[in-house]
Write a protein that holds these residues in place. Structure first.
Motif, short mmCIF file in Angstrom:
data_model
loop_
_atom_site.label_atom_id
_atom_site.label_comp_id
_atom_site.label_asym_id
_atom_site.label_seq_id
_atom_site.Cartn_x
_atom_site.Cartn_y
_atom_site.Cartn_z
N TRP A 1 74.24 63.41 54.13
CA TRP A 1 73.83 64.76 54.52
C TRP A 1 72.50 64.71 55.27
O TRP A 1 72.33 65.37 56.28
CB TRP A 1 73.70 65.67 53.30
N ARG A 2 71.58 63.89 54.78
CA ARG A 2 70.28 63.78 55.44
C ARG A 2 70.43 63.26 56.88
O ARG A 2 69.67 63.67 57.76
CB ARG A 2 69.34 62.88 54.64
N GLN A 3 71.38 62.38 57.12
CA GLN A 3 71.61 61.91 58.49
C GLN A 3 72.09 63.05 59.37
O GLN A 3 71.64 63.21 60.50
CB GLN A 3 72.62 60.76 58.50
N LEU A 4 73.03 63.85 58.86
CA LEU A 4 73.51 65.01 59.61
C LEU A 4 72.38 66.02 59.82
O LEU A 4 72.21 66.57 60.91
CB LEU A 4 74.70 65.66 58.90
N TRP A 5 71.61 66.26 58.78
CA TRP A 5 70.49 67.20 58.84
C TRP A 5 69.47 66.74 59.89
O TRP A 5 68.97 67.55 60.68
CB TRP A 5 69.87 67.31 57.46
N ALA A 6 69.18 65.45 59.92
CA ALA A 6 68.25 64.91 60.92
C ALA A 6 68.80 65.10 62.33
O ALA A 6 68.06 65.47 63.25
CB ALA A 6 67.97 63.44 60.64
N GLY A 7 70.10 64.88 62.51
CA GLY A 7 70.71 65.09 63.82
C GLY A 7 70.63 66.54 64.24
O GLY A 7 70.35 66.85 65.40
N TYR A 8 70.86 67.44 63.30
CA TYR A 8 70.77 68.88 63.58
C TYR A 8 69.35 69.25 64.01
O TYR A 8 69.15 69.95 65.00
CB TYR A 8 71.19 69.66 62.33
N ASN A 9 68.38 68.78 63.26
CA ASN A 9 66.99 69.10 63.59
C ASN A 9 66.56 68.47 64.90
O ASN A 9 65.80 69.08 65.66
CB ASN A 9 66.07 68.70 62.43
N ASP A 10 67.04 67.27 65.20
CA ASP A 10 66.76 66.66 66.50
C ASP A 10 67.34 67.51 67.62
O ASP A 10 66.70 67.71 68.65
CB ASP A 10 67.34 65.24 66.58
N PHE A 11 68.57 67.99 67.44
CA PHE A 11 69.22 68.81 68.45
C PHE A 11 68.37 70.04 68.79
O PHE A 11 68.26 70.43 69.95
CB PHE A 11 70.61 69.25 67.97
N TYR A 12 67.78 70.65 67.77
CA TYR A 12 66.97 71.85 67.98
C TYR A 12 65.48 71.54 68.13
O TYR A 12 64.65 72.46 68.11
CB TYR A 12 67.20 72.86 66.85
N ASN A 13 65.14 70.26 68.25
CA ASN A 13 63.73 69.86 68.38
C ASN A 13 62.88 70.45 67.27
O ASN A 13 61.76 70.91 67.49
CB ASN A 13 63.16 70.26 69.75
N ALA A 14 63.43 70.44 66.08
CA ALA A 14 62.73 70.99 64.91
C ALA A 14 62.13 69.87 64.09
O ALA A 14 62.72 68.79 63.96
CB ALA A 14 63.71 71.79 64.06
#
Length: 148
Positions: A16-29
């Motif tokens: 989940w943390r890998q997916l969460w990191a990808g999500y945050n990278d996508f939104y530059n968060a």
């Protein structure tokens, strides 16, 4: 390959943390570790209004959603805010996002909730194609004030 959408389990945290990191990278968060850890704890807490969904394909987690159930002022039942939805880029185009949304819609209906809502950036054409297949965009404008 078939996609299975399910509730998260404690053993899913690293994936989940890998997916969460990808999500945050996508939104530059830049979400602090303290917030990420707290979010994960709430996802696993059955008393929390925050809940998650994970999409699994061939034993690998390829998508996730984070949602918030809350009371509404225009109905007697609850509503659901889909706050975050992310599909691993390698799995995009294979129906993972649709499987997550279909599962979430069914879950909301089973709970008797009256509304499901979400938003995305107007430039997120890929997500908007999927979302537009469910419902037309409405006429609301979002305002967001960050408070210290």
């Amino acid at each position: 390959m078939s996609v299975v959408v399910r509730a998260p389990e404690a053993a899913d945290e690293a994936a989940w943390r890998q997916l969460w990191a990808g999500y945050n990278d996508f939104y530059n968060a830049d979400v602090p570790e303290e917030v990420t850890a707290h979010t994960w704890r709430r996802v696993l807490d059955p008393a929390s209004p925050v809940f998650g969904l994970l999409a699994e394909e061939d034993g690998r987690l390829v998508g996730m959603a984070l949602c918030v159930h809350h009371e509404g002022t225009w109905s007697l039942t609850g509503v659901c805010y889909l706050e975050d939805l992310y599909v691993d880029p390698a799995a995009r185009g294979g129906g993972v996002g649709r499987a997550i949304l279909d599962h979430l819609v069914a879950h909301c209906r089973a709970q008797g909730w009256t509304d499901l809502y979400w938003h995305t950036r107007d430039t997120n054409a890929t997500a908007r194609r999927l979302y537009d297949s469910y419902v037309a965009v409405d006429d609301h404008v979002r305002y967001r004030m960050e408070l210290d």
